[in-house]
Write an enzyme that holds these catalytic residues in place. Structure first.
Site, short mmCIF file in Angstrom:
data_model
loop_
_atom_site.label_atom_id
_atom_site.label_comp_id
_atom_site.label_asym_id
_atom_site.label_seq_id
_atom_site.Cartn_x
_atom_site.Cartn_y
_atom_site.Cartn_z
N ASP A 64 0.44 84.69 148.16
CA ASP A 64 0.58 84.12 146.82
C ASP A 64 1.49 82.90 146.89
O ASP A 64 2.55 82.96 147.52
CB ASP A 64 1.18 85.16 145.87
CG ASP A 64 0.37 85.29 144.59
OD1 ASP A 64 0.13 84.25 143.95
OD2 ASP A 64 -0.01 86.42 144.23
N ASP A 85 -0.80 80.60 142.07
CA ASP A 85 -0.49 81.11 140.73
C ASP A 85 -0.49 79.98 139.70
O ASP A 85 0.10 78.92 139.93
CB ASP A 85 0.89 81.78 140.80
CG ASP A 85 1.25 82.52 139.54
OD1 ASP A 85 0.57 83.51 139.22
OD2 ASP A 85 2.22 82.12 138.87
N GLU A 116 -5.52 80.07 140.51
CA GLU A 116 -5.57 80.77 139.23
C GLU A 116 -5.54 79.71 138.13
O GLU A 116 -4.56 78.97 138.01
CB GLU A 116 -4.38 81.72 139.09
CG GLU A 116 -4.41 82.50 137.78
CD GLU A 116 -3.11 83.23 137.49
OE1 GLU A 116 -3.17 84.23 136.76
OE2 GLU A 116 -2.05 82.78 137.95
N HIS A 146 -3.86 92.38 139.27
CA HIS A 146 -2.55 92.90 138.84
C HIS A 146 -2.23 92.57 137.39
O HIS A 146 -1.29 93.14 136.83
CB HIS A 146 -1.46 92.35 139.76
CG HIS A 146 -1.30 90.86 139.65
ND1 HIS A 146 -2.24 89.98 140.14
CD2 HIS A 146 -0.33 90.09 139.10
CE1 HIS A 146 -1.86 88.74 139.88
NE2 HIS A 146 -0.70 88.78 139.26
N ASP A 147 -2.99 91.66 136.78
CA ASP A 147 -2.76 91.28 135.38
C ASP A 147 -3.79 91.87 134.42
O ASP A 147 -3.71 91.63 133.22
CB ASP A 147 -2.81 89.75 135.23
CG ASP A 147 -1.56 89.06 135.78
OD1 ASP A 147 -0.50 89.70 135.79
OD2 ASP A 147 -1.66 87.90 136.18
#
Length: 561
Positions: free
Chosen positions: A98, A199, A256, A329-330
């Site tokens: 990440d 991210d 993302e 994860h979100d």
């Protein structure tokens, strides 16, 4: 488009805090991940996306980084990380890390210095503004509730944070900041990582002047998104990053990117533009959100879901590249969200997997998705750990909103649904830890766990394994064009893939009742080979080209012309 390894790969996302605890402190860690690599090799995944393991105060579970070149103490040491990477590569598994560089932690040395004075050398690493009329510099709302601005006493002004106040936004207009970012990327790439998941990368360029947004009725702040999503210099910055860093390594990059259209997707991922390999878009993740946003939960609009996914399939074909995902994860667990996590949990989980994996793009599996892990309903807000959930709860309680309605939203959409510990076996805490887990394990771990899945040849796990293997041997899954059929059906998600002399017909029943699916005219009379389905016994065809699909049934046929 040229053939690249990341097009054929299936990616498995690990959220390290919740994956496997090796030392009994209740927190998943890097040695725990290493101990489970044989399991992931058995599944057949070729890439692991690892959520942040860098040094962090953990205000947002590692997405607030205080040292980009160090490993979080709770997760282990750099030696542990290097051993994990070595063991992954031994098994033919690549590692994608990440990259969180829209913001840092407020405990990063850069920000510790920057907030001291207006003439500090690090001052311009972040975004500062004076207040306006006794208020914040503008009316933007943070993703985690409240204003995006936090007052800084030593300098008498405000710094920008799109997320938590402990996540100040970096100033990408500053060339030195960009150089720092490229340097830390090279640090990890030179250690052997195989790429980055970036991210909120489409938020790094803000519109100059940071103008006010339009405040929605009933809200104190405006989203402001039109002024920081897909901003004026974002493509310039990514092309510079590609030229200086990415182009020098054989790696995978995924950005993302909230608030994007297929047109944006082509700009970010078209090979000749030299930016990213693929993006995550979120349009299909809003189909069960009402007018008041995420927490305003509405039933799934299947027709809308199909049209969104079809639009992305068709418009990016040959021009860019998709990421395919239901869970991360979100996001809440898809089997609870779009499937049936009760009577038809196994069937609907397999159906959802089939529906996704036969589309064009790189599929992502989130830890536990391959065994059909479900959402959780904790009795109290005290049991939750996610900052977004807790802030929303406190804000709405203060507003006098109904507690049951608030909890209903959390049960459906809260990020902790995805963050409960991985369920390895039926022992205490699902085999995740010998200690007290940082967040409680879903109580259904005794029925839903890896051991149970591995012992059952008809489990969701082995179905995913078959899908992954199929992708490696069927070029049509990777290269084929996409055609949506039965567009207006509120029960069926059906589509075809076309490549050379082959066609795939993918039929998915999104209901708990029987449905009739008719083959397209172009396929009637052709010989059909069944590739995969989620019911063991063969279905009966009523007449030529008409199939009765059982509850949550999926079936895929191949036709050769």
């Amino acid at each position: 488009m040229s053939k690249q390894w990341w097009k054929n790969a299936v990616v498995y996302q690990i959220y390290p805090r919740s994956f496997m605890d090796s030392n009994g402190d209740g927190i998943g860690d890097i040695p725990g991940i290493t101990s489970k690599l044989d399991y992931l090799a058995e599944l057949g995944v070729e890439v692991i996306w690892l959520s942040p393991v860098y040094q962090s105060p953990n205000d947002d579970n590692g997405y607030d980084i205080s040292d980009y070149r160090a490993i979080m103490d709770e997760f282990g040491t750099m030696d542990d990380w290097e051993r994990m990477l070595e063991e992954m590569h031994k098994r033919g598994i690549r590692l994608v890390m990440d990259l969180v560089v829209n913001h840092s932690s407020d405990e990063h040395p850069w920000f510790v210095e920057a907030r001291k004075s207006k003439d500090n050398p690090y001052r311009d690493y972040y975004v500062w503004r004076d207040g306006k009329d006794g208020r914040e510099p503008n009316n933007w709302e943070s993703f985690f509730s409240g204003s995006v601005w936090e007052y800084n006493e030593p300098t008498g002004d405000y710094y920008l944070h799109l997320f938590s106040k402990k996540q100040p936004d970096l100033n990408w207009e500053n060339e030195t900041v960009r150089a720092e970012v490229y340097d830390l990327m090279k640090f990890w790439l030179d250690k052997g990582v195989d790429g980055f998941r970036m991210d909120v990368i489409n938020m790094i360029s803000k519109v100059p002047g940071l103008p006010d947004g339009n405040v929605r009725p009933g809200f104190d702040y405006a989203s402001g998104a039109q002024y920081y999503m897909n901003g004026p210099r974002v493509h310039e910055f990514l092309q510079e990053m590609n030229e200086q860093v990415l182009s020098h390594y054989d790696i995978m990059t995924v950005g993302e990117t909230g608030g994007v259209t297929p047109e944006h997707g082509i700009l970010y991922t078209s090979p000749e533009r030299k930016e990213l390999n693929m993006i995550f878009q979120f349009e299909h993740m809003d189909v069960d959100s009402g007018p008041l946003g995420k927490w305003d939960v509405t039933p799934l609009d299947l027709v809308r879901l199909k049209k969104i996914l079809a639009k992305w399939q068709i418009e990016l074909h040959g021009r860019g590249w998709n990421s395919l995902y239901w869970d991360n994860h979100d996001q809440p667990r898809v089997v609870s969200r779009f499937g049936d996590d009760g009577k038809y949990r196994v069937e609907s989980a397999k159906m959802l997997a089939t529906c996704l994996h036969f589309m064009q793009g790189t599929p992502y599996i989130y830890q536990g998705e391959e065994i059909g892990m479900t959402n959780v309903q904790f009795p109290s807000i005290e049991d939750y750990r996610d900052i977004e959930t807790i802030n929303m709860y406190n804000e709405r309680i203060a507003n006098g909103d109904d507690l049951n309605e608030i909890m209903k939203g959390i049960y459906a959409k809260g990020r902790d649904n995805a963050r409960t510990p991985m369920q390895w076996d039926g022992s205490d805490n699902g085999g995740f830890t010998d200690g007290e887990p940082w967040i409680a394990v879903n109580p259904n771990y005794r029925e839903i766990n890896v051991n149970q899945a591995l012992e059952d040849k008809n489990s969701i796990f082995y179905y995913y394994k078959e899908l992954i293997a199929m992708r490696k041997r069927l070029p049509i899954m990777v290269e084929g064009s996409f055609e949506l059929i039965h567009e207006e059906s509120t029960s069926l998600f059906a589509y075809m893939r076309h490549y050379e002399d082959e066609t795939l017909l993918v039929l998915n029943n999104f209901t708990a009742s029987e449905q009739v699916a008719e083959w397209p005219e172009s396929l009637k009379g052709l010989e059909a080979e069944k590739l995969i389905g989620n019911y063991a016994d063969e279905k009966k065809e009523a007449t030529d080209g008409v199939i009765w699909l059982r509850p949550w049934e999926t079936v895929v046929y191949r036709f050769k012309k």
